[in-house]
Design a protein around this motif. Structure first.
Motif, PDB file in Angstrom:
ATOM      1  N   ARG A 239      -9.359 -17.652 -32.721  1.00 39.15           N
ATOM      2  CA  ARG A 239      -8.378 -17.300 -31.698  1.00 39.15           C
ATOM      3  C   ARG A 239      -8.863 -16.095 -30.894  1.00 39.15           C
ATOM      4  NH1 ARG A 239      -2.887 -18.420 -31.316  1.00 39.15           N
ATOM      5  NH2 ARG A 239      -3.022 -19.505 -33.312  1.00 39.15           N
ATOM      6  N   TRP A 240      -9.465 -15.118 -31.565  1.00 42.80           N
ATOM      7  CA  TRP A 240      -9.861 -13.903 -30.848  1.00 42.80           C
ATOM      8  C   TRP A 240     -11.393 -13.685 -30.864  1.00 42.80           C
ATOM      9  CZ3 TRP A 240      -5.500 -12.562 -34.373  1.00 42.80           C
ATOM     10  CH2 TRP A 240      -4.256 -12.706 -33.721  1.00 42.80           C
ATOM     11  N   ILE A 246      -6.709  -5.595 -34.361  1.00 43.61           N
ATOM     12  CA  ILE A 246      -5.367  -5.118 -34.719  1.00 43.61           C
ATOM     13  C   ILE A 246      -4.431  -5.209 -33.508  1.00 43.61           C
ATOM     14  CG2 ILE A 246      -4.038  -3.118 -35.485  1.00 43.61           C
ATOM     15  CD1 ILE A 246      -6.379  -2.257 -37.167  1.00 43.61           C
ATOM     16  N   ARG A 247      -4.978  -4.956 -32.307  1.00 46.84           N
ATOM     17  CA  ARG A 247      -4.140  -5.051 -31.107  1.00 46.84           C
ATOM     18  C   ARG A 247      -3.682  -6.470 -30.887  1.00 46.84           C
ATOM     19  NH1 ARG A 247      -6.928  -3.585 -25.477  1.00 46.84           N
ATOM     20  NH2 ARG A 247      -8.036  -5.496 -26.084  1.00 46.84           N
ATOM     21  N   ASP A 248      -4.566  -7.433 -31.055  1.00 49.33           N
ATOM     22  CA  ASP A 248      -4.159  -8.833 -30.908  1.00 49.33           C
ATOM     23  C   ASP A 248      -3.221  -9.264 -32.041  1.00 49.33           C
ATOM     24  OD1 ASP A 248      -5.691  -9.036 -28.630  1.00 49.33           O
ATOM     25  OD2 ASP A 248      -7.462  -9.821 -29.707  1.00 49.33           O
ATOM     26  N   LEU A 249      -3.415  -8.660 -33.204  1.00 49.46           N
ATOM     27  CA  LEU A 249      -2.518  -8.975 -34.323  1.00 49.46           C
ATOM     28  C   LEU A 249      -1.088  -8.508 -34.016  1.00 49.46           C
ATOM     29  CD1 LEU A 249      -2.802 -10.230 -37.178  1.00 49.46           C
ATOM     30  CD2 LEU A 249      -2.961  -7.904 -38.070  1.00 49.46           C
ATOM     31  N   LYS A 250      -0.968  -7.390 -33.338  1.00 51.44           N
ATOM     32  CA  LYS A 250       0.355  -6.908 -32.944  1.00 51.44           C
ATOM     33  C   LYS A 250       0.992  -7.830 -31.906  1.00 51.44           C
ATOM     34  CE  LYS A 250      -0.509  -1.988 -33.905  1.00 51.44           C
ATOM     35  NZ  LYS A 250      -0.635  -0.621 -33.328  1.00 51.44           N
ATOM     36  N   LYS A 251       0.199  -8.358 -30.993  1.00 55.31           N
ATOM     37  CA  LYS A 251       0.737  -9.305 -30.014  1.00 55.31           C
ATOM     38  C   LYS A 251       1.272 -10.558 -30.703  1.00 55.31           C
ATOM     39  CE  LYS A 251      -2.240  -7.953 -26.118  1.00 55.31           C
ATOM     40  NZ  LYS A 251      -3.305  -8.411 -25.168  1.00 55.31           N
ATOM     41  N   HIS A 265       4.058 -19.468 -39.464  1.00 54.86           N
ATOM     42  CA  HIS A 265       3.421 -18.901 -40.657  1.00 54.86           C
ATOM     43  C   HIS A 265       2.476 -17.755 -40.283  1.00 54.86           C
ATOM     44  CE1 HIS A 265       2.086 -19.144 -44.880  1.00 54.86           C
ATOM     45  NE2 HIS A 265       0.858 -18.874 -44.409  1.00 54.86           N
ATOM     46  N   LEU A 266       1.687 -17.933 -39.246  1.00 56.73           N
ATOM     47  CA  LEU A 266       0.778 -16.880 -38.790  1.00 56.73           C
ATOM     48  C   LEU A 266       1.543 -15.697 -38.214  1.00 56.73           C
ATOM     49  CD1 LEU A 266      -2.073 -18.981 -37.113  1.00 56.73           C
ATOM     50  CD2 LEU A 266      -2.085 -17.866 -39.364  1.00 56.73           C
ATOM     51  N   ILE A 267       2.626 -15.964 -37.491  1.00 55.44           N
ATOM     52  CA  ILE A 267       3.431 -14.872 -36.923  1.00 55.44           C
ATOM     53  C   ILE A 267       4.000 -13.992 -38.034  1.00 55.44           C
ATOM     54  CG2 ILE A 267       5.537 -14.356 -35.642  1.00 55.44           C
ATOM     55  CD1 ILE A 267       4.989 -16.830 -33.920  1.00 55.44           C
TER      56      ILE A 267
END
Length: 301
Positions: A239-240, A246-251, A265-267
């Motif tokens: 995906r990234w 970490i920034r994309d994980l926060k999005k 599930h990923l969210i």
């Protein structure tokens, strides 16, 4: 002075004396027959008369019995019997009818004694949320105060108590024993929001926060969360690209749930990692804002 014609019809005393029969004739005279009615005219009305030593008797044998028995009284003059008096009393007390009349049936008397005990809750079959609610409802029984924090020592002390005659206290003992059988729940209650740190103490507010938390991974340990991240690492990298930012994980964590189970599930996984600052910091060991496979794998062992 004129004389009324009525005066002439009144017999004189001499005439009365001569018209009366002699005593001997009275005794020998037979009694006339019973009254007879011939056709429409009844010309003769005769009365049977009998004389007895006690005096003349008129009527049939029943009348004679009443006449000769001084104790015999006509039915109308007899004193009311006990049953008649009872009927009168019932009529006065109950309005003219025997109980329960046609009114509502009598209410049953309440049973005197202790109420039936409530069934004991089966804590072993209850969910984590139900046990958390039960612990919050009985918080003061474990700590002695609603304002101090509860520790694992308080739960163990309650579990070690001997059951007695107090059913509420006995339920708390059983609750404490079941909590000790669920270390994942106790760890979740002890985990501090934001950091995920544990110190073996939790307040009533911590219990409320745990009840409001609906994340799928809320009862999993840091090691289990790291294992989930490792199992989805390739998907997140695609995906990234290359590493997990970490920034994309926060999005990803800020997105609402869609109803698509794999995506949701990923969210929720991203939300769980970000809510445990200590775990996130361990994954970003270099502090460059990226999560490497090697660090995640190390934490999942």
């Amino acid at each position: 002075m004129s004389v009324s014609t009525l005066d002439s019809s009144v017999p004189t005393s001499s005439n009365l004396e001569t018209s009366l029969p002699a005593p001997q004739a009275k005794a020998n005279r037979q009694a006339p027959s019973a009254p007879s009615f011939d056709g429409q005219s009844a010309t003769n009305v005769n009365f049977h008369s009998r004389e007895t030593p006690a005096g003349p008797v008129f009527g049939d044998q029943n009348d004679r019995r009443h006449h000769h028995n001084p104790l015999a009284m006509p039915p109308s003059t007899l004193p009311p019997s006990f049953m008649e008096q009872s009927k009168q009393w019932l009529s006065q007390w109950f309005g003219g009818c025997r109980p329960p009349c046609n009114s509502a049936p009598p209410r049953p008397h309440p049973t005197i004694g202790r109420p039936h005990p409530k069934p004991r809750p089966d804590y072993a079959s209850q969910s984590h949320e139900q046990l958390t609610q039960a612990l919050m409802d009985n918080f003061k029984a474990f700590t002695g105060s609603d304002y101090r924090s509860m520790s694992l020592r308080d739960i163990r002390a309650m579990a070690n108590r001997q059951p007695g005659s107090d059913p509420i206290m006995n339920n708390n003992i059983r609750l404490a024993k079941e909590l000790l059988n669920r270390p994942d729940l106790l760890q979740a209650l002890d985990r501090k929001s934001g950091t995920g740190a544990t110190d073996n103490r939790f307040s009533k507010q911590d219990l409320r926060d745990a009840l409001n938390d609906t994340n799928y991974f809320r009862y999993q340990s840091d090691k289990e969360i790291a294992g989930e991240m490792l199992s989805h690492f390739d998907e997140l990298v695609r995906r990234w690209g290359g590493q997990i930012s970490i920034r994309d994980l926060k999005k990803l964590a800020s997105q609402p749930l869609t109803g698509d189970s794999p995506k949701d599930h990923l969210i929720q996984l991203a939300q769980a990692v970000l809510s445990r600052g200590n775990l996130l910091k361990a994954m970003d060991r270099n502090g460059d804002g990226y999560l490497s496979r090697w660090e995640i794998q190390r934490l999942s062992r």
